[in-house]
Each structure stands twice: as C-alpha cells, then as structure tokens.
Design an enzyme around this catalytic site. Sequence first.
Site, short mmCIF file in Angstrom:
data_model
loop_
_atom_site.label_atom_id
_atom_site.label_comp_id
_atom_site.label_asym_id
_atom_site.label_seq_id
_atom_site.Cartn_x
_atom_site.Cartn_y
_atom_site.Cartn_z
N HIS A 118 0.84 -1.21 0.00
CA HIS A 118 0.00 0.00 0.00
C HIS A 118 0.87 1.26 0.00
CE1 HIS A 118 -3.66 2.11 2.12
NE2 HIS A 118 -3.25 2.75 1.05
N LYS A 126 0.82 6.21 4.95
CA LYS A 126 0.81 5.09 5.90
C LYS A 126 2.03 4.19 5.71
CE LYS A 126 -4.18 4.71 5.43
NZ LYS A 126 -5.30 3.79 5.31
ZN LIG Z 1 -3.31 -0.65 3.38
#
Ligand SMILES: [Zn+2]
Length: 141
Positions: A118, A126
């Site tokens: 991600h 993040k």
């Molecule tokens: Zn994620």
Amino acid sequence: MIEAQREILYIVLHCTATAQTATKEAILSYWQNIKKWVWPGYHYLVKTDGKFSRLAYEHQPTNGVYGYNQNSIHICYIGGIDEKGRPMDNRTEAQKETLLFLVKWLKDKYPKAEILGHRDFPNVAKACPSFDARKEYQLIA
Ligand SMILES: [Zn+2]
C-alpha cells in the site's frame, strides 16, 4: 450473471493495523458500520493461523488504495502494529506462507499485475503493510 471485466494491474499487500487478535467479524463490522463502506476493504484476509477468507470476488473492486481500486486486488493480513500502535512486521510464519501463496496464485492469474505494498503508491502516508512487499516478492514473475 455477467461479471464486470476489469484489468488487474496491481496486487496490493496490506495490514489491518489492528491487534493480531482482531476477528474478521469485528473488521467487517467496522467497515460497514463505522466507515459505511459498500464494499469490503480487501479481497483476501489472512489470519494469524494462516487461514484466509475471501471477502469479495475478484471482479468487484474493494477499498484498498484510493484511486487505484478499479485495477487492484487487495490482500491483507491481520496485524501490522505493535502494542503502542506503531508499524511493526509481526506476521506469523503461517501468515507469511499464505501471503506468498496468494501472491503467487494471483500473479499467475494476472501476469501483468505489479506486486506492491500500500505504501508504495503515490501520496500514501501510511506504513501499510509494515514490510517491503516489493522487495519480498521481487522474484515472483
Ligand atoms: Zn493498506
């Protein structure tokens, strides 16, 4: 039933950023009732014992990476933070095995797809999935 055709360009790894003891039911309920998502967050969810659940069919998009969902399959393991909420790669050996299995199986189905975490997408602040997915799966082609 006619399945929507979509082009899979990304196989994306995630963590739930919850305690490793979080249940699938609690995670689903959070998406439905708190986030009000129509679709689940990911296609596959991998528990600490290595068992995985399919949360969505691959022809339907899920909510893994904003702006890229139409072309992604999302895989998520339960965990990814320490007891203070800081990013931590706490995958169990069983989870690692299942993640590898899923990545290989999906890459086989979608040879054009890139395998990414991600955090490897632009403008993602993040640490998800709390490990370097690109490096870990670099030999899978
Ligand atoms: Zn994620």
